[in-house]
Design a protein around this motif. Structure first.
Motif, PDB file in Angstrom:
ATOM      1  N   LYS A 121      50.872 125.634 125.818  1.00 25.03           N
ATOM      2  CA  LYS A 121      50.854 125.353 124.388  1.00 25.03           C
ATOM      3  C   LYS A 121      50.094 126.444 123.640  1.00 25.03           C
ATOM      4  O   LYS A 121      50.521 126.880 122.572  1.00 25.03           O
ATOM      5  CB  LYS A 121      50.237 123.989 124.107  1.00 25.03           C
ATOM      6  N   LYS A 122      48.977 126.899 124.207  1.00 26.67           N
ATOM      7  CA  LYS A 122      48.202 127.954 123.547  1.00 26.67           C
ATOM      8  C   LYS A 122      49.008 129.247 123.467  1.00 26.67           C
ATOM      9  O   LYS A 122      49.005 129.918 122.439  1.00 26.67           O
ATOM     10  CB  LYS A 122      46.895 128.205 124.295  1.00 26.67           C
ATOM     11  N   ILE A 123      49.698 129.581 124.547  1.00 26.17           N
ATOM     12  CA  ILE A 123      50.500 130.808 124.561  1.00 26.17           C
ATOM     13  C   ILE A 123      51.652 130.700 123.559  1.00 26.17           C
ATOM     14  O   ILE A 123      51.911 131.629 122.787  1.00 26.17           O
ATOM     15  CB  ILE A 123      51.020 131.095 125.983  1.00 26.17           C
TER      16      ILE A 123
ATOM     17  N   ILE B 230      61.672 127.552 116.047  1.00 29.74           N
ATOM     18  CA  ILE B 230      61.867 127.062 117.418  1.00 29.74           C
ATOM     19  C   ILE B 230      60.549 127.079 118.182  1.00 29.74           C
ATOM     20  O   ILE B 230      60.192 126.091 118.846  1.00 29.74           O
ATOM     21  CB  ILE B 230      62.951 127.892 118.141  1.00 29.74           C
ATOM     22  N   LEU B 231      59.795 128.162 118.077  1.00 32.71           N
ATOM     23  CA  LEU B 231      58.495 128.236 118.759  1.00 32.71           C
ATOM     24  C   LEU B 231      57.535 127.179 118.233  1.00 32.71           C
ATOM     25  O   LEU B 231      56.778 126.569 119.000  1.00 32.71           O
ATOM     26  CB  LEU B 231      57.899 129.628 118.597  1.00 32.71           C
TER      27      LEU B 231
ATOM     28  N   ALA C  80      54.744 122.178 119.196  1.00 34.65           N
ATOM     29  CA  ALA C  80      54.360 120.870 118.669  1.00 34.65           C
ATOM     30  C   ALA C  80      54.595 119.747 119.666  1.00 34.65           C
ATOM     31  O   ALA C  80      53.857 118.762 119.674  1.00 34.65           O
ATOM     32  CB  ALA C  80      55.109 120.587 117.366  1.00 34.65           C
ATOM     33  N   VAL C  81      55.604 119.872 120.517  1.00 34.15           N
ATOM     34  CA  VAL C  81      55.906 118.789 121.460  1.00 34.15           C
ATOM     35  C   VAL C  81      55.211 118.969 122.804  1.00 34.15           C
ATOM     36  O   VAL C  81      55.258 118.062 123.631  1.00 34.15           O
ATOM     37  CB  VAL C  81      57.429 118.619 121.673  1.00 34.15           C
ATOM     38  N   MET C  82      54.575 120.117 123.033  1.00 33.15           N
ATOM     39  CA  MET C  82      53.878 120.329 124.304  1.00 33.15           C
ATOM     40  C   MET C  82      52.575 119.528 124.330  1.00 33.15           C
ATOM     41  O   MET C  82      52.010 119.196 123.287  1.00 33.15           O
ATOM     42  CB  MET C  82      53.584 121.815 124.516  1.00 33.15           C
ATOM     43  N   ALA C  83      52.104 119.245 125.528  1.00 34.71           N
ATOM     44  CA  ALA C  83      50.878 118.471 125.700  1.00 34.71           C
ATOM     45  C   ALA C  83      49.676 119.279 125.208  1.00 34.71           C
ATOM     46  O   ALA C  83      49.579 120.486 125.428  1.00 34.71           O
ATOM     47  CB  ALA C  83      50.688 118.096 127.164  1.00 34.71           C
TER      48      ALA C  83
ATOM     49  N   LEU D  30      52.514 135.146 115.887  1.00 34.93           N
ATOM     50  CA  LEU D  30      53.071 136.493 115.757  1.00 34.93           C
ATOM     51  C   LEU D  30      54.346 136.456 114.916  1.00 34.93           C
ATOM     52  O   LEU D  30      54.543 137.296 114.028  1.00 34.93           O
ATOM     53  CB  LEU D  30      53.367 137.087 117.136  1.00 34.93           C
ATOM     54  N   PHE D  31      55.186 135.476 115.160  1.00 36.32           N
ATOM     55  CA  PHE D  31      56.417 135.364 114.375  1.00 36.32           C
ATOM     56  C   PHE D  31      56.137 134.960 112.934  1.00 36.32           C
ATOM     57  O   PHE D  31      56.885 135.343 112.032  1.00 36.32           O
ATOM     58  CB  PHE D  31      57.417 134.428 115.056  1.00 36.32           C
ATOM     59  N   TYR D  32      55.059 134.204 112.672  1.00 36.86           N
ATOM     60  CA  TYR D  32      54.687 133.910 111.290  1.00 36.86           C
ATOM     61  C   TYR D  32      54.407 135.217 110.544  1.00 36.86           C
ATOM     62  O   TYR D  32      54.828 135.401 109.400  1.00 36.86           O
ATOM     63  CB  TYR D  32      53.435 133.035 111.203  1.00 36.86           C
TER      64      TYR D  32
END
Length: 126
Positions: free
Chosen positions: A35-37, A20-21, A26-29, A44-46
């Motif tokens: 997007k960086k955050i 989901i993250l 991916a869809v953020m500008a 972290l989830f990876y």
């Protein structure tokens, strides 16, 4: 750590949130702070996905070492493709092939994960 490796709940939770993250990032500008955050939280989830997957792998791989090894490798490649999509997208490079490979590896990883004997056995009879 044994509590995390006794069931697949934590692992499934981490990869659902990670995907989901990834999709949100991916869809953020490009170039936005959000997007960086989001990308950093996805990273972290990876790591959590890899740790929980490794714990499950070391605990249960004696049942079917080859299939668990293939699933671990596919999961690792899926995470690598997720990161490559985000980084190449940020640089403005084409990501079409990477998206296709991501979905192929993701579906293969999920199928093998559900086929394995621990956790939710949706495909255990195949």
């Amino acid at each position: 750590m044994d509590a995390l490796a006794s069931t697949t709940h934590f692992h499934v939770f981490t990869w659902v949130v990670g995907i989901i993250l990834f999709l949100v990032a991916a869809v953020m500008a490009n170039g936005t702070k959000g997007k960086k955050i989001t990308h950093m939280i996805a990273r972290l989830f990876y790591v959590l996905i890899l740790i929980s997957g490794a714990l499950l792998f070391f605990k249960y791989s004696s049942a079917n070492a080859a299939l668990y090894g293939v699933k671990f490798l596919l999961g690792f490649l899926t995470i690598g493709l997720m990161e490559m999509v985000l980084v190449r997208g940020e640089k403005g490079k084409k990501t079409g092939t990477l998206w296709i490979l991501f979905f192929i590896f993701l579906l293969a990883t999920i199928f093998i994960g559900f086929y394995l004997p621990i956790g939710i056995s949706w495909f255990a009879n195949l």
